[in-house]
Design a protein around this motif. Structure first.
Motif, short mmCIF file in Angstrom:
data_model
loop_
_atom_site.label_atom_id
_atom_site.label_comp_id
_atom_site.label_asym_id
_atom_site.label_seq_id
_atom_site.Cartn_x
_atom_site.Cartn_y
_atom_site.Cartn_z
N LEU A 226 11.56 41.22 -52.92
CA LEU A 226 12.02 41.03 -51.64
C LEU A 226 13.31 40.39 -51.47
N GLU A 227 13.95 39.51 -52.41
CA GLU A 227 15.35 39.22 -52.25
C GLU A 227 16.38 40.21 -52.24
N THR A 228 15.90 41.18 -53.41
CA THR A 228 16.87 42.31 -53.63
C THR A 228 16.96 43.12 -52.39
N LEU A 229 15.75 43.45 -51.95
CA LEU A 229 15.87 44.55 -50.77
C LEU A 229 16.38 44.05 -49.50
N THR A 230 16.30 42.74 -49.11
CA THR A 230 16.82 42.09 -47.97
C THR A 230 18.20 41.30 -48.05
N GLY A 231 18.69 40.91 -49.41
CA GLY A 231 19.92 40.33 -49.52
C GLY A 231 19.87 38.81 -49.15
N VAL A 232 18.78 38.06 -49.33
CA VAL A 232 18.51 36.79 -48.64
C VAL A 232 18.17 36.14 -49.85
N ASP A 233 18.07 34.70 -49.70
CA ASP A 233 17.58 33.75 -50.75
C ASP A 233 16.17 33.01 -50.29
N VAL A 234 15.18 33.30 -50.82
CA VAL A 234 13.85 32.77 -50.59
C VAL A 234 13.61 31.56 -51.19
N VAL A 235 13.42 30.46 -50.60
CA VAL A 235 13.66 29.10 -51.15
C VAL A 235 12.00 28.70 -51.08
N ILE A 236 11.33 28.45 -52.16
CA ILE A 236 9.90 28.02 -52.32
C ILE A 236 9.96 26.56 -52.92
N ASP A 237 9.83 25.46 -52.19
CA ASP A 237 9.84 24.06 -52.64
C ASP A 237 8.26 23.47 -52.18
N ASP A 238 8.67 22.13 -52.27
CA ASP A 238 7.40 21.20 -52.00
C ASP A 238 6.82 21.03 -50.67
N THR A 239 7.83 21.89 -49.64
CA THR A 239 7.52 21.85 -48.11
C THR A 239 6.12 22.33 -48.11
N PRO A 240 5.04 21.67 -47.50
CA PRO A 240 3.69 22.13 -47.33
C PRO A 240 3.70 23.51 -46.28
N GLU A 241 3.01 24.42 -46.84
CA GLU A 241 2.65 25.66 -45.98
C GLU A 241 3.91 26.06 -45.43
N ALA A 242 4.88 26.24 -46.14
CA ALA A 242 6.29 26.61 -45.31
C ALA A 242 7.46 27.60 -46.49
N VAL A 243 7.93 28.26 -46.25
CA VAL A 243 8.92 28.98 -46.81
C VAL A 243 10.19 29.15 -46.21
N VAL A 244 11.15 29.01 -46.76
CA VAL A 244 12.60 28.97 -46.34
C VAL A 244 13.47 30.03 -46.53
N ILE A 245 13.92 30.77 -45.55
CA ILE A 245 14.67 32.01 -45.73
C ILE A 245 16.07 31.60 -45.63
N SER A 246 17.13 31.76 -46.47
CA SER A 246 18.40 31.17 -46.25
C SER A 246 19.43 32.76 -46.42
N CYS A 247 20.36 32.82 -45.47
CA CYS A 247 21.49 33.82 -45.62
C CYS A 247 22.32 33.69 -44.59
N PHE A 248 23.72 33.92 -44.89
CA PHE A 248 24.64 33.75 -43.90
C PHE A 248 24.57 35.05 -42.88
N ASP A 249 23.93 36.39 -43.58
CA ASP A 249 23.95 37.34 -42.32
C ASP A 249 22.67 37.20 -41.50
N PRO A 250 22.77 37.20 -40.08
CA PRO A 250 21.60 36.81 -39.50
C PRO A 250 20.89 38.02 -39.24
N ILE A 251 21.27 39.20 -39.58
CA ILE A 251 20.42 40.51 -39.21
C ILE A 251 19.46 40.48 -40.40
N ARG A 252 20.03 40.31 -41.80
CA ARG A 252 19.58 40.33 -42.95
C ARG A 252 18.32 39.28 -43.04
N LYS A 253 18.60 38.12 -42.44
CA LYS A 253 17.59 36.97 -42.44
C LYS A 253 16.55 37.55 -41.49
N GLU A 254 16.95 37.90 -40.35
CA GLU A 254 15.82 38.47 -39.35
C GLU A 254 15.02 39.38 -40.08
#
Length: 510
Positions: A226-254
């Motif tokens: 997923l990160e390679t195809l979209t160019g984003v960072d997928v952050v999976i931490d202790d936050t319950p029932e949530a995944v964070v997507i980080s990227c400076f490019d809003p289109i790739r993030k979307e």
């Protein structure tokens, strides 16, 4: 003997008789053919004579016809020549009459000129006498009197012009300030645009925490895909029932957010499925970009842009600046620019195009050496926009000089859209701190007397001591301050550093 006679003499007699008969027949046939040939020859001679006679008659008729036609044309030509001769004679008579009239007028004019010359000499003599009398009465020469009159007239004209100019300036200033307030207030009251948050992360909700393991996959292959195809960072931490997507490019993030939501909803999460979903989402987002670009053009009732311009506008839908959606901000600036231009009696369509495209450079990939105004101006020039529109895009932050009223209108509309209540999310504390840091960095250099952050932090004006900093050192100081700002501060766009070195001499009269 009888038998011999029968078998020998009779055949011989028969042969002779046959030969005689054949000879007679040939003689008769030859005579008949000769008669026939003579008859054919006679008929041929008659036909030839008849044809000859007919051809001679036809030739005579044709010759007679041509001769009649030629005589007819000659008669027509003669008649035309006679008519032309009559017209020429009439023209000659007319020219003679006109020439005679012109000669008469020339004589009359010559008489008038002689009388006028005499009158002029008489008036000149009287004028000389009057001038001499005036010189005697005023005790001034002609040149001195002329000089005094000119000076008096100049002084009077200057006073009148200054009074009129001052009055016009005062009236224009009052009217301009009043009209400007009316235009801006009316434009702001008619604008209502939503504001979004300027963030570089997106959060995707999960049905349960077990889904995190499926997203990561065996040895992390799903999340890497997923990160390679979209160019984003997928952050999976202790936050319950949530995944964070980080990227400076809003289109790739979307793209990554939509793809991950669909994978979670589908439940089949593996590299092949991830690649399939990402490709579909990329196409959908590309269509969405074109739709948003066409929609804003339709809402503003503007003529269509080329495909490159529509895509650039659509990409602004996914970008924000200080919490303000860039496409909505551009639309708002276009509306305000059109209103102001309409009130001033200018081309509202041109003003709206300039306002809509003023931030289009933010949707273009940059090499780091050009700001968004320069990139937007290059794009506008490439798609064939008007020169005044290109200049308005390039000058909307004051980096270059405005070449038309449309550039000034866009500057005003941009400031109104950015400064209206609720338009931008940056807190007043962060804003003041950024300006203070700019001034603090400038004041840390030797020879700097004062520093002022201008235009919402887009320009820094530095006043230096002329005794401590010369012209060459001023250039180096500007480069050093700019380099220090780049290294220590984070800011949007570009900051212009201006070094001011001046000498003031004051003296008091006692």
């Amino acid at each position: 003997m009888v038998n011999i006679i029968l078998y020998v003499v009779l055949p011989f007699i028969g042969v002779i008789a046959g030969w005689l008969l054949r000879w007679l027949f040939s003689k008769l046939q030859l005579s008949s053919n000769e008669q026939k040939a003579a008859r054919i020859k006679s008929e041929a001679i008659k036909e030839a004579e008849t044809a000859k006679t007919r051809m001679l008659l036809e030739a005579k008729e044709s010759l007679l016809k041509d001769r009649n036609q030629a005589e007819k044309e000659i008669r027509e030509r003669r008649g035309e020549i006679q008519r032309m001769e009559r017209r020429l004679l009439q023209k000659e008579e007319t020219l003679d009459e006109k020439s005679a009239a012109a000669d008469k007028k020339r004589k009359e004019l010559a008489d008038w000129e002689d009388r006028l010359s005499g009158r002029e000499k008489q008036i000149s003599g009287q004028e000389e006498q009057l001038i001499r009398k005036l010189e005697q009465v005023s005790a001034l020469s002609r040149e001195e009197a002329k000089k005094q009159i000119i000076e008096l007239m100049q002084d009077e004209a200057k006073r009148d012009a200054q009074e009129l100019l001052q009055k016009i300036e005062q009236e224009a200033q009052l009217v301009a300030e009043q009209k400007a307030r009316e235009f801006l207030i009316a434009s702001i009251q008619r604008i209502a645009v939503e504001v979004t948050s300027d963030v570089t992360i997106s959060t995707v909700s999960l049905p349960n925490d077990d889904m995190k393991g499926r997203i990561i996959g065996r040895e992390g292959r799903n999340i890497r895909t997923l990160e390679t195809l979209t160019g984003v960072d997928v952050v999976i931490d202790d936050t319950p029932e949530a995944v964070v997507i980080s990227c400076f490019d809003p289109i790739r993030k979307e793209v990554a957010k939509i793809a991950l939501e669909r994978l979670i909803q589908d439940g089949r999460i593996h590299p092949a499925r991830i690649e399939e979903i990402v490709q579909k989402v990329v196409k959908e987002v590309a269509r969405k970009i074109i739709e948003e670009g066409e929609k804003v053009l339709y809402d503003l009732s503007l003529p269509g842009l080329p495909q490159e311009g529509i895509k650039a506008l659509g990409r602004l839908h996914y970008r924000t600046s200080y919490g303000q959606n860039v496409l909505q901000h551009s639309k708002e600036v276009a509306i305000i620019s059109g209103m102001i231009a309409a009130e001033l009696g200018l081309d509202a369509v041109k003003a709206k195009r300039a306002g809509l495209l003023h931030d289009v450079g933010k949707a273009i990939e940059s090499d780091g050496f050009s700001n968004h105004a320069e990139l937007g101006a290059e794009l506008a020039k490439r798609i064939g926009e008007d020169k005044q529109v290109v200049n308005a895009i390039l000058a909307h932050h004051g980096d270059v000089e405005a070449e038309s009223i449309y550039a000034t209108i866009v500057q005003v509309a941009d400031s109104v859209s950015a400064a209206r209540p609720g338009a931008r999310r940056e807190s007043i504390d962060d804003y003041i701190k950024r300006l203070e840091n700019l001034e603090k960095i400038s004041m840390s250099f030797a020879g700097v007397e004062k520093a002022f952050a201008m235009q919402a932090g887009r320009e820094l004006r530095v006043l230096v001591d002329t005794d401590k900093v010369n012209d060459v050192e001023a250039k180096d100081l500007a480069k050093s301050i700019a380099k220090r700002i780049e290294d220590e501060l984070k800011y949007p766009g570009r900051i212009k550093v201006t070094i001011i070195r001046e000498t003031r001499v004051v003296e008091y009269a006692r």
